[in-house]
Design a protein around this motif. Structure first.
Motif, PDB file in Angstrom:
ATOM      1  N   ASN A 126      37.574  39.694  40.120  1.00  0.00           N
ATOM      2  CA  ASN A 126      36.040  39.029  40.537  1.00  0.00           C
ATOM      3  C   ASN A 126      35.959  38.399  41.045  1.00  0.00           C
ATOM      4  OD1 ASN A 126      34.208  37.057  38.778  1.00  0.00           O
ATOM      5  ND2 ASN A 126      33.006  39.654  38.299  1.00  0.00           N
ATOM      6  N   ARG A 127      34.443  38.191  41.540  1.00  0.00           N
ATOM      7  CA  ARG A 127      33.887  37.363  42.296  1.00  0.00           C
ATOM      8  C   ARG A 127      32.496  37.331  42.606  1.00  0.00           C
ATOM      9  NH1 ARG A 127      35.607  33.148  46.375  1.00  0.00           N
ATOM     10  NH2 ARG A 127      33.879  31.790  47.053  1.00  0.00           N
ATOM     11  N   SER A 136      36.327  33.077  42.849  1.00  0.00           N
ATOM     12  CA  SER A 136      37.509  33.831  42.862  1.00  0.00           C
ATOM     13  C   SER A 136      38.552  34.294  41.082  1.00  0.00           C
ATOM     14  CB  SER A 136      38.454  34.159  43.746  1.00  0.00           C
ATOM     15  OG  SER A 136      37.227  34.856  44.948  1.00  0.00           O
ATOM     16  N   ASN A 195      33.687  43.168  41.687  1.00  0.00           N
ATOM     17  CA  ASN A 195      34.676  43.900  40.966  1.00  0.00           C
ATOM     18  C   ASN A 195      35.824  44.142  41.237  1.00  0.00           C
ATOM     19  OD1 ASN A 195      33.925  42.114  38.181  1.00  0.00           O
ATOM     20  ND2 ASN A 195      32.265  43.513  39.013  1.00  0.00           N
ATOM     21  N   LEU A 255      28.201  40.279  43.261  1.00  0.00           N
ATOM     22  CA  LEU A 255      28.825  40.893  42.488  1.00  0.00           C
ATOM     23  C   LEU A 255      30.228  41.598  42.809  1.00  0.00           C
ATOM     24  CD1 LEU A 255      25.964  40.897  39.467  1.00  0.00           C
ATOM     25  CD2 LEU A 255      28.336  39.413  39.845  1.00  0.00           C
TER      26      LEU A 255
END
Length: 257
Positions: free
Chosen positions: A189-190, A212, A170, A168
């Motif tokens: 975020n991805r 993404s 962020n 994760l």
């Protein structure tokens, strides 16, 4: 149904200095199925475009959690932290496809584990000149190893926990000027690919591919008691891809999957 759950916890803090701590936490928690997952009936899910059945026999999930964290703080709400964490799930709940049908059901698997690390922080750019000192950067990166006990399941295919991403990311950039009553934030975020639907031995798991997401928000205070806010969500508008990994390559390949 009545359960008696005893949920012990312990939290230790060792102060390495005035601005740095070492924390150790151990706790037991529970995750109870919701009404829709328990209800003895089927409903049509328009996202799956299929029927989903509840399961009155679902057990609650009991979780043992352990965290080891180093953290250091600076003035102005700035901090940096590194964490190691472990979770043991007994009877986690997953959504599975029923063999020979296009329907899905909620079921328990015997157990699963999550083991991971996280780095996070928040830094205010106070040393820069002019309006740049009003910016703050923040974010966190996590890596998670996850494994499900499939010994008593129909698929017997090794896999991570339903819905669990292996990583994760962020990140954010915030600008705040109290004198002007103006703030703005950019968020990124991805996630790594994750199991979206659990299959079985003749029907592969359905994976959700990484994508993404970029969001933006700006706020202007117009009176003592009011403000105007504008939010732009999912600016990149990347496709959400759900696929079966036919050659087990670990990524989406449009020509094969």
């Amino acid at each position: 149904t009545t359960y008696l759950d005893v949920l012990p916890s312990a939290h230790f803090i060792f102060a390495l200095s005035d601005s740095a701590n070492l924390r150790l936490a151990v706790a037991k928690t529970v995750i109870r199925p919701n009404f829709r997952e328990l209800a003895p009936l089927a409903f049509f899910d328009f996202e799956l475009f299929a029927g989903v059945e509840g399961n009155p026999a679902l057990k609650r999930t009991q979780v043992w959690n352990a965290d080891l964290r180093f953290e250091t703080y600076r003035r102005g709400a700035q901090y940096f932290a590194v964490s190691l964490f472990y979770k043991k799930f007994n009877h986690p709940i997953e959504q599975v496809r029923l063999a020979g049908t296009k329907a899905y059901k909620w079921e328990n698997v015997p157990s699963a584990i999550d083991l991971g690390a996280e780095v996070e922080g928040r830094l205010k750019l106070t040393r820069l000149a002019g309006f740049l000192r009003d910016f703050m950067v923040f974010g966190n990166v996590s890596y998670i190893y996850s494994d499900v006990d499939v010994s008593q399941t129909s698929d017997k295919l090794e896999r991570p926990l339903f819905g669990q991403s292996p990583f994760l990311v962020n990140a954010g950039l915030n600008y705040s000027n109290p004198e002007l009553g103006f703030t703005s934030t950019v968020l990124f975020n991805r996630i790594g690919r994750r199991v979206w639907l659990v299959g079985y031995d003749q029907y592969l798991h359905t994976w959700e591919a990484p994508r993404s997401v970029l969001d933006f928000q700006v706020t202007k205070k117009v009176t003592q008691f009011g403000e105007l806010k504008l939010t732009l969500g999912d600016i990149l508008n990347q496709e959400a891809v759900f696929y079966q990994d036919q050659d087990d390559s670990g990524k989406f390949e449009a020509a094969k999957d």
